[in-house]
Write a protein that holds these residues in place. Structure first.
Motif, PDB file in Angstrom:
ATOM      1  N   LEU A 194       0.818  -1.213   0.000  1.00 31.14           N
ATOM      2  CA  LEU A 194       0.000   0.000   0.000  1.00 31.14           C
ATOM      3  C   LEU A 194       0.852   1.263   0.000  1.00 31.14           C
ATOM      4  O   LEU A 194       0.414   2.325  -0.441  1.00 31.14           O
ATOM      5  CB  LEU A 194      -0.902  -0.016   1.243  1.00 31.14           C
ATOM      6  N   GLY A 195       2.076   1.175   0.493  1.00 37.21           N
ATOM      7  CA  GLY A 195       2.884   2.380   0.677  1.00 37.21           C
ATOM      8  C   GLY A 195       2.427   3.107   1.923  1.00 37.21           C
ATOM      9  O   GLY A 195       2.207   2.492   2.968  1.00 37.21           O
ATOM     10  N   GLY A 196       2.256   4.430   1.829  1.00 36.82           N
ATOM     11  CA  GLY A 196       1.764   5.215   2.957  1.00 36.82           C
ATOM     12  C   GLY A 196       0.257   5.328   2.951  1.00 36.82           C
ATOM     13  O   GLY A 196      -0.433   4.689   2.146  1.00 36.82           O
ATOM     14  N   VAL A 197      -0.279   6.157   3.848  1.00 39.57           N
ATOM     15  CA  VAL A 197      -1.736   6.270   3.981  1.00 39.57           C
ATOM     16  C   VAL A 197      -2.305   7.453   3.194  1.00 39.57           C
ATOM     17  O   VAL A 197      -3.494   7.749   3.292  1.00 39.57           O
ATOM     18  CB  VAL A 197      -2.142   6.397   5.470  1.00 39.57           C
ATOM     19  N   GLU A 198      -1.458   8.112   2.403  1.00 44.10           N
ATOM     20  CA  GLU A 198      -1.971   9.207   1.594  1.00 44.10           C
ATOM     21  C   GLU A 198      -2.704   8.649   0.365  1.00 44.10           C
ATOM     22  O   GLU A 198      -2.394   7.568  -0.135  1.00 44.10           O
ATOM     23  CB  GLU A 198      -0.823  10.141   1.158  1.00 44.10           C
ATOM     24  N   ASN A 199      -3.712   9.392  -0.103  1.00 43.44           N
ATOM     25  CA  ASN A 199      -4.469   9.041  -1.319  1.00 43.44           C
ATOM     26  C   ASN A 199      -5.059   7.625  -1.274  1.00 43.44           C
ATOM     27  O   ASN A 199      -5.057   6.908  -2.282  1.00 43.44           O
ATOM     28  CB  ASN A 199      -3.587   9.174  -2.563  1.00 43.44           C
ATOM     29  N   LEU A 200      -5.565   7.212  -0.114  1.00 42.47           N
ATOM     30  CA  LEU A 200      -6.115   5.857   0.001  1.00 42.47           C
ATOM     31  C   LEU A 200      -7.296   5.634  -0.933  1.00 42.47           C
ATOM     32  O   LEU A 200      -7.454   4.543  -1.492  1.00 42.47           O
ATOM     33  CB  LEU A 200      -6.544   5.592   1.451  1.00 42.47           C
ATOM     34  N   ASP A 201      -8.110   6.638  -1.108  1.00 45.94           N
ATOM     35  CA  ASP A 201      -9.280   6.489  -1.983  1.00 45.94           C
ATOM     36  C   ASP A 201      -8.847   6.147  -3.405  1.00 45.94           C
ATOM     37  O   ASP A 201      -9.372   5.210  -4.020  1.00 45.94           O
ATOM     38  CB  ASP A 201     -10.094   7.792  -1.965  1.00 45.94           C
ATOM     39  N   GLU A 202      -7.870   6.870  -3.909  1.00 43.57           N
ATOM     40  CA  GLU A 202      -7.377   6.616  -5.262  1.00 43.57           C
ATOM     41  C   GLU A 202      -6.695   5.260  -5.349  1.00 43.57           C
ATOM     42  O   GLU A 202      -6.889   4.505  -6.316  1.00 43.57           O
ATOM     43  CB  GLU A 202      -6.389   7.720  -5.660  1.00 43.57           C
ATOM     44  N   LYS A 203      -5.900   4.919  -4.348  1.00 41.00           N
ATOM     45  CA  LYS A 203      -5.181   3.640  -4.359  1.00 41.00           C
ATOM     46  C   LYS A 203      -6.136   2.460  -4.395  1.00 41.00           C
ATOM     47  O   LYS A 203      -5.955   1.507  -5.162  1.00 41.00           O
ATOM     48  CB  LYS A 203      -4.273   3.547  -3.135  1.00 41.00           C
ATOM     49  N   PHE A 204      -7.182   2.521  -3.563  1.00 37.60           N
ATOM     50  CA  PHE A 204      -8.102   1.387  -3.514  1.00 37.60           C
ATOM     51  C   PHE A 204      -9.008   1.334  -4.746  1.00 37.60           C
ATOM     52  O   PHE A 204      -9.423   0.248  -5.163  1.00 37.60           O
ATOM     53  CB  PHE A 204      -8.929   1.440  -2.230  1.00 37.60           C
ATOM     54  N   LYS A 205      -9.305   2.473  -5.352  1.00 42.61           N
ATOM     55  CA  LYS A 205     -10.058   2.466  -6.610  1.00 42.61           C
ATOM     56  C   LYS A 205      -9.246   1.774  -7.695  1.00 42.61           C
ATOM     57  O   LYS A 205      -9.768   0.962  -8.470  1.00 42.61           O
ATOM     58  CB  LYS A 205     -10.402   3.895  -7.029  1.00 42.61           C
ATOM     59  N   ASN A 206      -7.952   2.090  -7.746  1.00 42.99           N
ATOM     60  CA  ASN A 206      -7.069   1.437  -8.720  1.00 42.99           C
ATOM     61  C   ASN A 206      -6.978  -0.064  -8.441  1.00 42.99           C
ATOM     62  O   ASN A 206      -6.983  -0.886  -9.378  1.00 42.99           O
ATOM     63  CB  ASN A 206      -5.669   2.055  -8.665  1.00 42.99           C
ATOM     64  N   PHE A 207      -6.904  -0.417  -7.172  1.00 45.69           N
ATOM     65  CA  PHE A 207      -6.814  -1.835  -6.814  1.00 45.69           C
ATOM     66  C   PHE A 207      -8.077  -2.580  -7.229  1.00 45.69           C
ATOM     67  O   PHE A 207      -7.997  -3.690  -7.779  1.00 45.69           O
ATOM     68  CB  PHE A 207      -6.585  -1.990  -5.313  1.00 45.69           C
ATOM     69  N   MET A 208      -9.240  -1.992  -6.970  1.00 49.01           N
ATOM     70  CA  MET A 208     -10.486  -2.659  -7.313  1.00 49.01           C
ATOM     71  C   MET A 208     -10.629  -2.832  -8.818  1.00 49.01           C
ATOM     72  O   MET A 208     -11.123  -3.862  -9.295  1.00 49.01           O
ATOM     73  CB  MET A 208     -11.676  -1.871  -6.751  1.00 49.01           C
ATOM     74  N   ALA A 209     -10.178  -1.825  -9.587  1.00 48.04           N
ATOM     75  CA  ALA A 209     -10.219  -1.940 -11.051  1.00 48.04           C
ATOM     76  C   ALA A 209      -9.317  -3.097 -11.508  1.00 48.04           C
ATOM     77  O   ALA A 209      -9.702  -3.900 -12.376  1.00 48.04           O
ATOM     78  CB  ALA A 209      -9.771  -0.631 -11.684  1.00 48.04           C
ATOM     79  N   PHE A 210      -8.118  -3.176 -10.903  1.00 50.67           N
ATOM     80  CA  PHE A 210      -7.211  -4.294 -11.221  1.00 50.67           C
ATOM     81  C   PHE A 210      -7.835  -5.630 -10.837  1.00 50.67           C
ATOM     82  O   PHE A 210      -7.800  -6.598 -11.613  1.00 50.67           O
ATOM     83  CB  PHE A 210      -5.877  -4.110 -10.477  1.00 50.67           C
ATOM     84  N   TYR A 211      -8.410  -5.706  -9.657  1.00 50.82           N
ATOM     85  CA  TYR A 211      -8.930  -6.969  -9.133  1.00 50.82           C
ATOM     86  C   TYR A 211     -10.069  -7.496 -10.000  1.00 50.82           C
ATOM     87  O   TYR A 211     -10.108  -8.687 -10.331  1.00 50.82           O
ATOM     88  CB  TYR A 211      -9.419  -6.773  -7.701  1.00 50.82           C
TER      89      TYR A 211
END
Length: 239
Positions: A194-211
């Motif tokens: 995950l890296g750090g806790v910044e931009n979690l919304d964007e990170k998890f949106k990208n993850f869900m698209a990948f998944y």
């Protein structure tokens, strides 16, 4: 001299009402506590039991049953119950029938720290001791445990708990260092950097698209690491 009978009637009525109120109040104070009722509100998982609360009260006050109502200090009892580390809030009152009722809200764990010290992280971000009565099914937090990393783990868990998919599938957070957090999923073999806790919304949106795409392509089992550390992209490492 003219007598104001209406005034006399009103004064007499007020005196009678006052007398009845005083008598009722006196009788109420003389009544004794008939029973003790412990109620847990909210979550059915009991990290604290009714017996534990009763023992806590006995340790501080002795037996409250059959004690005169006027000897029972409700605010003091509330304070004693709230002193238990499993309790979030408590309300104590006496019913007309003489029942001493305690309504208790327990603290809610959202993560479990497994390190040199073992404890829960609750839904306010504070440490909560483990319970010998019930073990919560929450994500396990491992790795480099510090005040800062626990604050970040709390931020991650809050975000995870707001999403139905993440709440059901994230079973662990491993802390490699500050700003280096790794997620473990329930079913998949890969870990999520995950890296750090910044931009979690964007990170998890990208993850869900990948998944979603990888699940459709049936390629989820081909990856060892899925990294969300880089801006607006998902970088995968194959097995």
């Amino acid at each position: 001299m003219r007598v104001n009978w209406n005034y006399i009637k009103i004064v007499s009525l007020l005196l009678a009402i006052g007398g009845l109120y005083g008598f009722a109040d006196h009788r109420s104070k003389q009544k004794k506590v008939d029973d003790i009722n412990i109620k847990f509100l909210g979550d059915n998982n009991l990290y604290l039991t009714e017996d534990s609360v009763n023992k806590l009260l006995i340790q501080n006050y002795g037996s409250l049953k059959n004690r005169a109502k006027e000897q029972v200090v409700l605010n003091s009892i509330e304070t004693v119950i709230k002193s238990n580390p499993m309790v979030k809030s408590a309300q104590v009152y006496l019913s007309i029938e003489g029942e001493l009722i305690s309504k208790i809200v327990q603290r809610k764990p959202i993560g479990r720290v497994e390190g040199i010290s073992k404890f829960y992280l609750d839904d306010t971000g504070n440490r909560m001791p483990l319970s010998r009565h019930h073990s919560a099914r929450v994500p396990i937090i491992t790795g480099k445990i510090t005040g800062k990393t626990l604050e970040d783990a709390y931020v991650i868990l809050e975000f995870v708990n707001e999403d139905d998919f993440l709440r059901k599938n994230v079973i662990g957070i491993h802390i490699e260092d500050e700003n280096k957090y790794q997620l473990k999923l329930r079913v998949e073999n890969f870990v999520v950097n995950l890296g750090g806790v910044e931009n979690l919304d964007e990170k998890f949106k990208n993850f869900m698209a990948f998944y979603v795409k990888a699940a459709k392509d049936k390629t989820l089992t081909k990856y060892a690491v899925v990294s969300l550390e880089f801006d607006n992209q998902v970088v995968c490492t194959k097995i």
